[in-house]
Design a protein around this motif. Sequence first.
Motif, mmCIF file in Angstrom:
data_model
loop_
_atom_site.group_PDB
_atom_site.id
_atom_site.type_symbol
_atom_site.label_atom_id
_atom_site.label_comp_id
_atom_site.label_asym_id
_atom_site.label_seq_id
_atom_site.Cartn_x
_atom_site.Cartn_y
_atom_site.Cartn_z
ATOM 1 N N UNK A 39 31.485 52.862 5.840
ATOM 2 C CA UNK A 39 32.186 52.838 4.563
ATOM 3 C C UNK A 39 32.870 54.156 4.215
ATOM 4 N N UNK A 40 32.202 55.270 4.513
ATOM 5 C CA UNK A 40 32.767 56.580 4.208
ATOM 6 C C UNK A 40 32.085 57.626 5.062
ATOM 7 N N UNK A 41 32.515 58.846 4.901
ATOM 8 C CA UNK A 41 31.936 59.954 5.652
ATOM 9 C C UNK A 41 30.460 60.154 5.278
ATOM 10 N N UNK A 42 30.069 59.682 4.099
ATOM 11 C CA UNK A 42 28.680 59.810 3.675
ATOM 12 C C UNK A 42 27.714 59.004 4.539
ATOM 13 N N UNK A 43 28.234 58.042 5.285
ATOM 14 C CA UNK A 43 27.392 57.234 6.173
ATOM 15 C C UNK A 43 27.536 57.645 7.636
ATOM 16 N N UNK A 44 28.122 58.788 7.898
ATOM 17 C CA UNK A 44 28.356 59.181 9.278
ATOM 18 C C UNK A 44 27.055 59.444 10.032
ATOM 19 N N UNK A 45 25.972 59.672 9.328
ATOM 20 C CA UNK A 45 24.684 59.860 10.006
ATOM 21 C C UNK A 45 24.298 58.622 10.806
ATOM 22 N N UNK A 46 24.852 57.461 10.478
ATOM 23 C CA UNK A 46 24.593 56.249 11.250
ATOM 24 C C UNK A 46 25.240 56.320 12.631
ATOM 25 N N UNK A 47 26.295 57.106 12.743
ATOM 26 C CA UNK A 47 27.004 57.238 14.007
ATOM 27 C C UNK A 47 26.459 58.424 14.803
ATOM 28 N N UNK A 48 26.370 59.588 14.166
ATOM 29 C CA UNK A 48 25.909 60.795 14.859
ATOM 30 C C UNK A 48 25.230 61.711 13.842
ATOM 31 N N UNK A 49 23.919 61.807 13.958
ATOM 32 C CA UNK A 49 23.161 62.607 12.992
ATOM 33 C C UNK A 49 23.524 64.088 13.025
ATOM 34 N N UNK A 50 23.725 64.631 14.220
ATOM 35 C CA UNK A 50 24.066 66.051 14.330
ATOM 36 C C UNK A 50 25.393 66.383 13.677
ATOM 37 N N UNK A 51 26.398 65.554 13.934
ATOM 38 C CA UNK A 51 27.707 65.777 13.315
ATOM 39 C C UNK A 51 27.640 65.716 11.804
ATOM 40 N N UNK A 52 26.857 64.763 11.306
ATOM 41 C CA UNK A 52 26.688 64.658 9.852
ATOM 42 C C UNK A 52 25.957 65.877 9.303
ATOM 43 N N UNK A 53 24.891 66.272 9.972
ATOM 44 C CA UNK A 53 24.066 67.380 9.489
ATOM 45 C C UNK A 53 24.855 68.686 9.437
ATOM 46 N N UNK A 54 25.692 68.944 10.425
ATOM 47 C CA UNK A 54 26.417 70.206 10.496
ATOM 48 C C UNK A 54 27.705 70.226 9.676
ATOM 49 N N UNK A 55 28.220 69.056 9.293
ATOM 50 C CA UNK A 55 29.526 69.036 8.622
ATOM 51 C C UNK A 55 29.520 68.428 7.222
ATOM 52 N N UNK A 56 28.762 67.352 7.009
ATOM 53 C CA UNK A 56 28.916 66.617 5.758
ATOM 54 C C UNK A 56 27.650 66.439 4.940
ATOM 55 N N UNK A 57 26.531 66.913 5.416
ATOM 56 C CA UNK A 57 25.319 66.815 4.607
ATOM 57 C C UNK A 57 25.492 67.705 3.375
ATOM 58 N N UNK A 58 24.731 67.460 2.321
ATOM 59 C CA UNK A 58 24.874 68.308 1.132
ATOM 60 C C UNK A 58 24.656 69.798 1.424
ATOM 61 N N UNK A 59 23.698 70.118 2.301
ATOM 62 C CA UNK A 59 23.447 71.520 2.634
ATOM 63 C C UNK A 59 24.637 72.125 3.391
#
Length: 105
Positions: free
Chosen positions: A20-40
């Motif tokens: 649905x959005x970049x906020x759900x990217x952890x479903x595709x690749x957790x590392x990419x989400x963690x390093x780029x789009x997580x709140x931290x």
Amino acid sequence: MQFDVLDCVLGLRFLHWPILSINYFYLVHRGGYRWNWSPMATAVNTAGPVLLVAFVPSPAYAIVFAIAVIMVKVRSLRTLHRLAATSSEVGVAARQSVRIIRRDG
């Protein structure tokens, strides 16, 4: 200017997968989400350079930080490019996860 282009390309990369959005990217690749789009990551990427420029007298630290952020973005783009090549397996998992999220609310 160059960083904006890099960040834009990375930010729109989620369109390759059925999420649905970049906020759900952890479903595709957790590392990419963690390093780029997580709140931290978002907080560090935004506040880091501002705080370094405001409170550290030497611009060298801000430059080193900016280079590190660019390196993370380039590495993420390379990883996502490879992942897109094998997106058939990842796409199935992401579609199943999105269905679960939509059912749950």
